[in-house]
Scaffold this active site. Structure first.
Site, PDB file in Angstrom:
ATOM      1  CG  ASP A   1      31.765 -31.999 -26.077  1.00  0.00           C
ATOM      2  OD1 ASP A   1      31.427 -30.864 -25.695  1.00  0.00           O
ATOM      3  OD2 ASP A   1      31.219 -32.827 -26.635  1.00  0.00           O
TER       4      ASP A   1
ATOM      5  N   GLY B   1      37.529 -29.598 -23.089  1.00  0.00           N
ATOM      6  CA  GLY B   1      37.855 -28.958 -21.842  1.00  0.00           C
ATOM      7  C   GLY B   1      38.548 -27.697 -22.130  1.00  0.00           C
TER       8      GLY B   1
ATOM      9  CG  ASN C   1      26.325 -24.940 -31.467  1.00  0.00           C
ATOM     10  OD1 ASN C   1      26.669 -23.832 -31.032  1.00  0.00           O
ATOM     11  ND2 ASN C   1      26.652 -25.309 -32.460  1.00  0.00           N
TER      12      ASN C   1
ATOM     13  CG  HIS D   1      33.294 -23.800 -23.458  1.00  0.00           C
ATOM     14  ND1 HIS D   1      33.693 -22.573 -23.905  1.00  0.00           N
ATOM     15  CD2 HIS D   1      33.241 -24.747 -24.331  1.00  0.00           C
ATOM     16  CE1 HIS D   1      34.145 -22.826 -24.984  1.00  0.00           C
ATOM     17  NE2 HIS D   1      33.909 -23.929 -25.628  1.00  0.00           N
ATOM     18  CB  THR D   2      31.773 -28.050 -17.811  1.00  0.00           C
ATOM     19  OG1 THR D   2      30.668 -28.421 -18.664  1.00  0.00           O
ATOM     20  CG2 THR D   2      31.472 -28.017 -16.181  1.00  0.00           C
TER      21      THR D   2
ATOM     22  CB  THR E   1      22.614 -28.764 -30.207  1.00  0.00           C
ATOM     23  OG1 THR E   1      22.810 -27.753 -31.296  1.00  0.00           O
ATOM     24  CG2 THR E   1      23.828 -29.818 -30.036  1.00  0.00           C
TER      25      THR E   1
ATOM     26  CB  THR F   1      22.255 -31.853 -25.518  1.00  0.00           C
ATOM     27  OG1 THR F   1      23.377 -32.527 -25.694  1.00  0.00           O
ATOM     28  CG2 THR F   1      22.251 -30.779 -26.630  1.00  0.00           C
ATOM     29  N   GLY F   2      22.968 -32.534 -22.408  1.00  0.00           N
ATOM     30  CA  GLY F   2      22.704 -34.020 -21.492  1.00  0.00           C
ATOM     31  C   GLY F   2      22.778 -35.117 -22.296  1.00  0.00           C
TER      32      GLY F   2
ATOM     33  CG  ASP G   1      40.985 -36.984 -14.158  1.00  0.00           C
ATOM     34  OD1 ASP G   1      41.277 -36.478 -14.978  1.00  0.00           O
ATOM     35  OD2 ASP G   1      39.834 -37.004 -13.534  1.00  0.00           O
TER      36      ASP G   1
END
Ligand code: GDP
Length: 424
Positions: A13, A15, A38, A41-42, A130, A302-303, A334
């Site tokens: 996570d 990025g 599982n 990627h945002t 997950t 998964t949130g 940031d």
């Protein structure tokens, strides 16, 4: 020609997806080489916000060929859904720009079910899976029981493998979990329904990559998760079941002889971790909640709320070494604008001794963080595009980390969007 891997340095996570999306424009081929659906990627770009679990993050660049390599495990139903959602949002996906290795493993519905049954069986000792079936399918791969994507092209061989697999699985399920047996016909139906959609994408990715190399094309490897989740070198057993290391990228791609030239290690400006396992310096106080809120630290797949800590130089330096990073991308700087001062864990204290080298996993439970405290900048930096325009305290934070990690920080991101990035 340039051959680069974009990898996670920590617990995942970090990025990576946004970095692949950013850099993919300079590459002809993007390859996902391990893991399954599982992790997520945002990617935020002009087409919208996408949570990709399996699709390579190069899928948004029209000229880029995207591969799912040998080392990936694929839940057919999930991948079909992901392709459909992206297509509905205007992303063009076809066998022209997406190919799937014939040797990638198929993650069956009963792998998902087994994941859940096993977590239920473990109760309080659960791993925080997950529940996407990843460890059962990689386990079956090592047991030589799984189906490969290429089996979809050969129905007779597919059915022989499936029958053996279901027969064995049912014996296991009955004795370990006391569940109803898996229905063979239901599984065949599932393979037909989703396999038919994916068949046109299946190929020998080794051949595609060999042709790309012969034509002097550039290749970008995209990892999932981070170095500390590596099955062999991570915080076992709180690892994934695959290798997110850059060294595995050629193996997991389809062409093991490729030499990776550049390794971009992605590091978050603070630490987060999903699931169980040791996490030195975990903040379960209001500071942690501030960072979680400011960084939107909830899992893409998964949130689940992510566990939060300050930057851990000990773990990060270890990740940089495992990945052989040649340069770093420091993301989410940031988010730290919310803090007045910024502690950085520069060492662990174990049994009264200060330790700078990442210790063997069970010792992590006794490790206490030793902090250096740096001044914060406490203002919005998301519009900054030049390093020299960052507040002095933010520049100093980056320079401190660059020195502590002994690796150049080439990129600093200050927001989730593609252009919210500083290149040094
Ligand atoms: P990955 O699996 O390594 O690609 O990481 P994830 O996508 O799971 O998590 C990274 C999250 O941080 C995503 O929601 C990104 O949109 C977001 N993100 C990435 N870079 C930045 C950044 O510089 N600033 C902020 N605020 N968010 C970022």
């Amino acid at each position: 020609m340039s051959i680069t891997a974009i990898v996670g340095i920590n617990w995942g996570d970090e990025g990576k997806g946004r970095m692949v999306d950013y850099l993919a424009d300079h590459y002809d081929v993007v390859v996902r080489y391990q893991g399954g659906n599982n992790a997520g990627h945002t990617v935020v770009n002009d087409l919208g916000t996408f949570k990709l679990n399996l699709l390579p993050s190069g899928i948004f660049r029209p000229q880029t060929l995207n591969l799912l390599g040998v080392g990936v495990v694929i839940d057919l139903e999930h991948l079909c859904g992901e392709i459909k959602r992206a297509q509905d949002a205007g992303v063009s996906i076809s066998p022209q720009n997406l190919r799937i290795s014939d040797r990638a493993m198929i993650c069956m519905p009963f792998h998902r079910w087994q994941d859940r049954w096993e977590e239920e069986r473990l109760g309080a000792a659960k791993f925080g899976s997950t529940m996407r079936g990843i460890s059962p399918v990689y386990g079956d791969k090592a047991m030589k029981k799984s189906l490969q994507m290429g089996d979809l092209l050969y129905p007779a061989s597919r059915d022989t493998h499936l029958e053996r697999l279901v027969d064995w699985k049912n014996a296991l399920i009955r004795s370990a979990y006391h569940c109803d047996p898996i229905d063979l016909d239901e599984m065949k139906q599932w393979l037909d329904t989703y396999g038919d959609i994916l068949k046109p994408y299946i190929c020998d990715t080794g051949e595609v990559l060999a042709q790309a190399i012969a034509a002097n094309k550039s290749i970008l490897f995209e990892a999932q998760l981070g170095a500390l989740r590596d099955l062999d070198y991570g915080i076992y057993p709180y690892t994934s079941s695959s290798s997110p290391l850059a060294a595995y990228a050629p193996m997991g791609s389809g062409l093991p002889s490729i030499k990776v030239e550049n390794v971009v290690g992605v590091v978050k400006a603070y630490s987060t971790c999903v699931g169980e396992g040791p996490f030195v310096g975990e903040l379960d106080d209001t500071q942690g909640e501030r960072i979680r809120q400011a960084g939107g630290e909830y899992g893409a797949a998964t949130g689940r709320p992510r566990r939060v800590a300050y930057m851990d130089v000990v773990a990060t330096r270890h990740g940089v070494a495992l990945q052989g990073a040649t340069e770093l991308a420091l993301t989410k700087l940031d988010v730290l604008s919310c803090l007045e001062e910024i502690p950085v864990c520069r060492a662990y204290r174990i049994d009264g001794q200060e330790v700078e080298r990442f210790p063997y996993t069970p010792l992590l439970d006794q490790a206490e963080p030793v902090y250096d405290v740096l001044p914060g900048w406490h203002c919005d930096i998301s519009n900054v595009r030049q390093f020299s325009e960052l507040p002095k305290a933010a520049q100093d934070y980056v320079l401190y980390l660059e020195k502590a990690l002994a690796c150049p920080i080439r990129y600093v991101s200050v927001g989730p969007a593609r252009e919210e990035i500083i290149v040094r």
